[in-house]
Structure formats: C-alpha cells, structure tokens
Design an enzyme around this catalytic site. Structure first.
Site, mmCIF file in Angstrom:
data_model
loop_
_atom_site.group_PDB
_atom_site.id
_atom_site.type_symbol
_atom_site.label_atom_id
_atom_site.label_comp_id
_atom_site.label_asym_id
_atom_site.label_seq_id
_atom_site.Cartn_x
_atom_site.Cartn_y
_atom_site.Cartn_z
ATOM 1 N N ARG A 52 0.786 -1.235 0.000
ATOM 2 C CA ARG A 52 0.000 0.000 0.000
ATOM 3 C C ARG A 52 0.819 1.287 0.000
ATOM 4 O O ARG A 52 0.423 2.267 -0.627
ATOM 5 C CB ARG A 52 -0.923 0.038 1.224
ATOM 6 N N ASP B 118 -3.949 4.215 4.930
ATOM 7 C CA ASP B 118 -2.890 3.899 3.969
ATOM 8 C C ASP B 118 -3.413 3.602 2.564
ATOM 9 O O ASP B 118 -2.631 3.336 1.652
ATOM 10 C CB ASP B 118 -2.017 2.741 4.485
ATOM 11 N N ASP B 119 -4.721 3.639 2.375
ATOM 12 C CA ASP B 119 -5.268 3.475 1.024
ATOM 13 C C ASP B 119 -5.866 4.794 0.519
ATOM 14 O O ASP B 119 -6.708 4.795 -0.373
ATOM 15 C CB ASP B 119 -6.312 2.340 0.972
ATOM 16 N N ASP C 86 -12.489 5.775 14.881
ATOM 17 C CA ASP C 86 -13.101 6.969 14.284
ATOM 18 C C ASP C 86 -14.429 7.316 14.964
ATOM 19 O O ASP C 86 -14.770 8.488 15.132
ATOM 20 C CB ASP C 86 -13.260 6.825 12.760
ATOM 21 N N HIS D 240 -12.739 4.149 0.707
ATOM 22 C CA HIS D 240 -12.913 3.016 -0.216
ATOM 23 C C HIS D 240 -14.319 2.426 -0.152
ATOM 24 O O HIS D 240 -14.663 1.540 -0.917
ATOM 25 C CB HIS D 240 -11.859 1.930 0.056
#
Ligand SMILES: *[C@@H]1O[C@H](CO)[C@@H](O)[C@H](O)[C@H]1NC(C)=O
Ligand SMILES: *[C@@H]1O[C@H](CO)[C@@H](O)[C@H](O)[C@H]1NC(C)=O
Ligand SMILES: *[C@@H]1O[C@H](CO)[C@@H](O)[C@H](O)[C@H]1NC(C)=O
Length: 370
Positions: free
Chosen positions: A126, A199-200, A286, A310
């Site tokens: 990634r 990380d994406d 979160d 995503h």
C-alpha cells in the site's frame, strides 16, 4: 451431585427472556453485518436506516466487520518500479513550491500534521502508491503509524515511520491504540491542524491546505465525512435507558481536527486515554473520536463532501472534479477493483490509478507523460 435449585431455574428463565431480547437485536443487525462482534451488537444502531436510498454508501463503523476491509491488495507489475520520483528534480520542485507560498488564515502546509495509519503487512503493497505520488508533496508533514519496525520503509519515509507497538490485528483495540499514538504525536508537534488518513488514501495536498485555510485553527473544527445517513445512536453505558446520538467522520476518508479542538480533547484523549474511551464505549477509533467531539465536548462535525473512502464507488467521482477532491481511495474484492475511472498508465502498472491521478493533478512531475 448438585440439584437444580429454584433460584437456578429462575436465573435460567431470566436468561431465556434476555436471550430472546438479545436475539431481536441481533436480527436487527444481521441483515447489515453478520460479522459484527457480539458485544457491539446491542449497543448501537444507525438511526433512520430504513429510509436509505439505494446506492448510498453506508457501513457499520470500521473494524466491526471484516468485509469493511478490502480482502485483497492490488498487485503490481515490475514496470511499476520504473515509475520513480526524482526528489531533487527541478520540475517536481516547481510543482511542490507552487502552493507552498500561499498563506491564508495563518495556515500553510507546514502547519499541518498528517498521520497515516498502516500495518506492517501493508507496507509493501500500500505505501508504494503513496511514496510514488502525493507523499513527495508533504514529506515533512506526513508520519506513518504502524505496528512493526521496517528499516526499508523507515528510510523511504525519511524517518517518519512510527512503530506504535500496538497489535497488528485489525480490531478495535489495535485501531484505537494507533489513533491514540497519532493524537499524542500531533499534540507534541505543536502544529495547527491534525489530519488523519488511511494507507489506502490519495491525499490531494494543495486542496487539503486550501480547505484548512477556510477555517481558523484557533476555533474548534472537526472536518470530515460521515458514512452513515443519520447520527449514530448508542445506549449510554451509565444509564441504559438513555440514547446518545452523534455524528462521526469516517476514518477511511480522512478527517481533520483544529488545534483548539484538539486541546479541548486533551484531558479526555491524550496520553493513551483515548484507548480508555474506546474501551468504555466499545466503539472503533473513528467513532470514538466522534463521540468525544460531538457527545462529550458538544462540538459539531462539519461535513466535507470532498473526502472519499474506499466504501464509496470511485468511478462515480467525475474526472472534471478530481482537482477539487481532497482524498481518494481504492479497494479490491476478489477480481473486482473499485478505482477511479481515469486515463493514464496501464492498469497493470497503475492498478490503484493513483499514479495516473497524480499526473492528472500534477502533470509536471517527471514520470508523467509529456
Ligand atoms: C518483469 O517480469 C517478467 C516476468 O515476470 C520478466 O520476464 C521481465 O524481464 C521483468 N522485467 C523487468 C524490467 O524486470
Ligand atoms: C524501465 O526503464 C528503463 C530505463 O528507462 C527501460 O529501459 C525499461 O524498458 C523499463 N522497463 C519496463 C519494464 O518498462
Ligand atoms: C515502542 O517500543 C520501543 C521499544 O520499547 C520504544 O522505544 C518506542 O518509544 C515505543 N513506541 C511508542 C510509540 O511508544
């Protein structure tokens, strides 16, 4: 041999009634997310979910389900490694410096602390997309929070890889542990803005700075995008009759918190206390951030539609609007890729489309076609 006492029978009967009640709650959840860990199921629900129109991106908060996480990592071609950024190249420096000069609202890129949450098993698959693209634009501001040492990545980040010593499993505890370290590192940095990403994510750095320049960091700001249609409702732990409703910004899309607000969060969330909050309400990182800000501190989330996780369908983002978006993402489920529709490099070289996106946004980078 012990005989079953009437008291035991009564306890058993109470258990059955409780189980029936509990099962009802499970049924409520099951159509959405059967893999949700049991202790969480009776605690919260997203209000108003019946009215959801088709196609709206909704999820149970992350880490509650494995399906929330991409099952596969997009592979890449050995040609991908040919795409390298010459950090000293003049053309790149021009692109980088173009937006560094502008200071509005006393905020500049140097005032932002960017944290990326990752895990050791994703370092190679990634981070490569980040290093080849937007990281170059914010390498002094960006830190990677992971769960293992990695000398190769440590050097690629310029010493900005932080081993949080948190567990590498993708569960609530580990995610909360990393967020806790991210928050403490931000406080230490003395910067004006804390921005968390995954990380994406591709971060459109100049656009992020432009967003932050619209808000005064000395005021309380929580900027991000929810992934549910209505505030999350949970039952209070202290008083189970009481419902608590609050919004939270999806971590996977990225969110930012002003320094003023972070300082107010400090007594509740600093020095590892964030983990205790997660434990207490038993919700992911979160969601716990949203809980602290909206419920405990009574501050509001400001919704910024330009963040994308995503969980959204990337191809729905129009190419004419790319430069106005702040974050992008990708995911892979089996052979199906959820990526931006964009012209550019071959899919084999650039399966996440981040390299093509980067050239779309910053055509002067030296690996971009003329
Ligand atoms: C890329 O990999 C293929 C086979 O996997 C190999 O034949 C080719 O030589 C490699 N190219 C480079 C530039 O390493
Ligand atoms: C990689 O770049 C080199 C030098 O520019 C070139 O000769 C080579 O063909 C490239 N390899 C691939 C696989 O594209
Ligand atoms: C992780 O553990 C190492 C070794 O004990 C320590 O040096 C480092 O400071 C720890 N990291 C954090 C973020 O606490």
């Amino acid at each position: 041999m012990m005989r079953t006492s009437p008291r035991k029978l009564l306890q058993g009967a109470t258990g059955v009634v409780f189980l029936m009640f509990y099962t009802t709650l499970l049924i409520f959840w099951d159509h959405r997310d059967s893999s949700m860990p049991t202790p969480l199921r009776d605690q919260f629900k997203a209000a108003g979910e019946e009215e959801q129109p088709l196609g709206f991106q909704e999820r149970a908060p992350r880490s509650l389900s494995e399906s929330d996480y991409p099952v596969d990592e997009p592979g890449f071609d050995n040609r991908t490694s040919n795409i390298t950024i010459n950090r000293d190249s003049n053309t790149n420096t021009v692109a980088v410096n173009a937006f560094r000069k502008k200071i509005v609202n006393n905020v500049d890129l140097k005032d932002v602390f960017i944290s990326i949450k990752t895990t050791k098993s994703f370092h190679q698959s990634r981070l490569i997309w980040i290093f080849k693209t937007w990281f170059v634009l914010a390498k002094e501001q960006t830190y990677f929070f992971t769960d293992g040492d990695d000398p190769d990545i440590q050097s690629k980040t310029g010493g900005h890889l932080v081993n949080t010593n948190c567990s590498s499993s993708h569960n609530r505890k580990s995610l909360c542990c990393k967020m806790s370290v991210e928050f403490d590192r931000f406080l230490e940095s003395q910067k004006k803005w804390f921005c968390h990403f995954d990380d994406d994510n591709y971060v459109n750095v100049p656009r992020l700075v432009k967003l932050l320049q619209m808000y005064n960091p000395q005021e309380d700001w929580y900027l991000g995008k929810p992934s549910i249609r209505a505030p999350l409702e949970i039952l209070s732990r202290e008083n189970t009759q009481q419902k608590i409703a609050f919004w939270f910004a999806t971590g996977g899309a990225g969110f930012c918190i002003s320094k003023a607000l972070a300082l107010k969060m400090m007594p509740i969330a600093s020095g590892g206390k964030f983990m205790s909050v997660c434990e207490k309400i038993r919700l992911p990182d979160d969601v716990s951030v949203g809980y602290i800000i909206e419920h405990v501190l009574r501050k509001k989330l400001t919704v910024v539609e330009h963040f994308h996780s995503h969980l959204e369908t990337m191809k729905f983002i129009k190419s004419s609007s790319f430069s106005d978006q702040i974050t992008f993402s990708y995911s892979k489920f089996g052979s199906e890729m959820n990526v931006l529709t964009i012209e550019g490099f071959d899919l084999k070289i650039d399966p996440t489309r981040f390299i093509s996106l980067h050239c779309h946004l910053f055509p002067s980078f030296d690996f971009c076609p003329p």
